[in-house]
Design an enzyme around this catalytic site. Sequence first.
Site: not given
Ligand code: M6R
Length: 595
Positions: A2, A27, A75, A99-100, A471, A475, A478, A494, A590
């Site tokens: 928000c 936001r 939001w 907000n909150g 993960e 990161k 990416e 293995h 995104k």
């Molecule tokens: O919006 P979602 O969580 O469904 O998206 C899934 C993936 O596309 C997303 O997590 C992607 O792997 C990110 N870029 C990771 O940083």
Amino acid sequence: MCGIVGYIGTREKKSLLLHGLKELEYRGYDSAGLAVLEQEELHVFRATGKLKNLEHACKDFVSEGFGVAIGHTRWATHGKPTEINAHPHTATFSSVIHNGIIENYQEIKQNLMDKNVVFCSQTDTEVIVHLFEENLKETSHTLEAFKKTIHSLKGAYAILLITQEAPKGIYYAKQGSPLVIGQGPDGIYFSSSDAPLIGYATHVCYLEDGAIGFMDNDSFSSLSDIKTLNSNRLYAQKEGFRYFMEKEIYEQHKVLLETMMGRMDEEEVYFEEINDDFFTDIQRITICACGTSYHAALSASYLFERIAKIKCNVAIASEWRYKEPIVEHDELFIVVSQSGETADTLEALKNIKTQGLKTLAICNVDNSSIVREADTTLLTRAGIEKGVASTKAFATQMMVLWMLALYIGQKKETISKEESKKERAIMLRAIEAAKVLPQTHEKIRRLSKRYLHGHGFFFIGRDIFYPLALEGALKLKEISYLHAEGYPSGDMKHGPIALADSNLFTIALMPRNLLYDKVKSNVEELAARDATICAISSLELEVADDIIILKEHSSYMEEFFEMMVVLQLFALEVSIRLGNDVDMPRNLAKSVTVE
Ligand code: M6R
């Protein structure tokens, strides 16, 4: 998340508020509204969707002369994103924006309803304005009534309230959510971030938690710690950080509190969104997701089985669709998604619905396609995430899933009251562990220069630290474009260990509270093949070339959340050194709305 704006002065207020709200659009929001009080009249306008709808709703209104005004982008957290739920909320002669989250709003609402107060919305916010007017029946002193109102609230808030009883100023309160007051040549400005104040205010005060008061044109100088406003807009949106991703890493501990708010008390974890009998017939769970959300799901599967003692299967959404999966009638299908628009996850959800399974979405965006499709949703409340590389979305997904595991454990009585209490205490400490420590960030920044070459990275861990290793590797790849893979550390022997040499960088996740010695043996095997080892642990390790030292936590979930931050910062710093676009990495979007 928000957004809040407010103004006291003689400028045209409608356009000023709309301009301010536009500055907060980044936001994210799903409805908006504004209220102007001038010449003793209160004018309120609200609309769902984009700001142009609000502009249209108040197109014939122009404010003139001195007045006070408040505006809000919402939001949704409590109640759907409808016009009725949009802020400002108005009682008889006062309007409020907030907000909150007010954790005890139901209790307050019930007390007020017992006094015949009528509510229009499903929001927690509406209680504030009704309670204020109710308190005013007992005192003629408006500030006293406002303070009494605020002191009744539990939770997090930034609040602005205007009332015909005190038309020269704005009541404000801040606890846990940001609120800034600014002063310029034409009046006093309020906002939840300083971006909307640029070009209007010259001086600002970033309120501290516990701030509460009444502001009029003469009171600004009474505030303490007044600063000159920095006039760079993008800098303001990033709140002083170099990248949105960095800002989002740093705000994780704050959004995690929002995730938890109103969902946990001394006794238990509870979810208003879930019917009491939702889990009665459920004997197994499948979680389906993509990318980072998949990693949160995989991590959670350890918690579901360990805490709730419920069988949990995890699937990558793009694989699920064409697998012709066999499902059981007593199975719950959970989808996890930040955006709520990921095509693979959405199609998997649609597909499973045709088979009649119960569905639950864990999502950050209300009213998204996945939320609309699922039977029930738990919102993660991370606020808008701008960096393509997901950070705070992962953290909040983890928290919701962890809480859900505990919730199911409570329902199915697989966890005792005592253990549940302990787990909730760990959750609170895990949030604290997600706070970035400046010395850790600096250490990672310096260390990152040694990890810019080599033929690849192995991120290794065991148990729930294996999905965290996945993960960490995701990161890094990416945003640095370096080759990185996550492996269960016990699986190295293995096959993957064949790649080990001095140019293979191993990032070893070594929690002291979970299988430390097992991981240590695997790391030693790699070190014996001359792999370069960077350990993340609170314990020193002789064979490590580098070590990122964690705090000494007493549970592995605290270590999980601190390591999560370390891995995010590591990827960030390597990417910055390589000169990449951290927030918009190549080839990625995104929201992935195609198969
Ligand atoms: O919006 P979602 O969580 O469904 O998206 C899934 C993936 O596309 C997303 O997590 C992607 O792997 C990110 N870029 C990771 O940083």
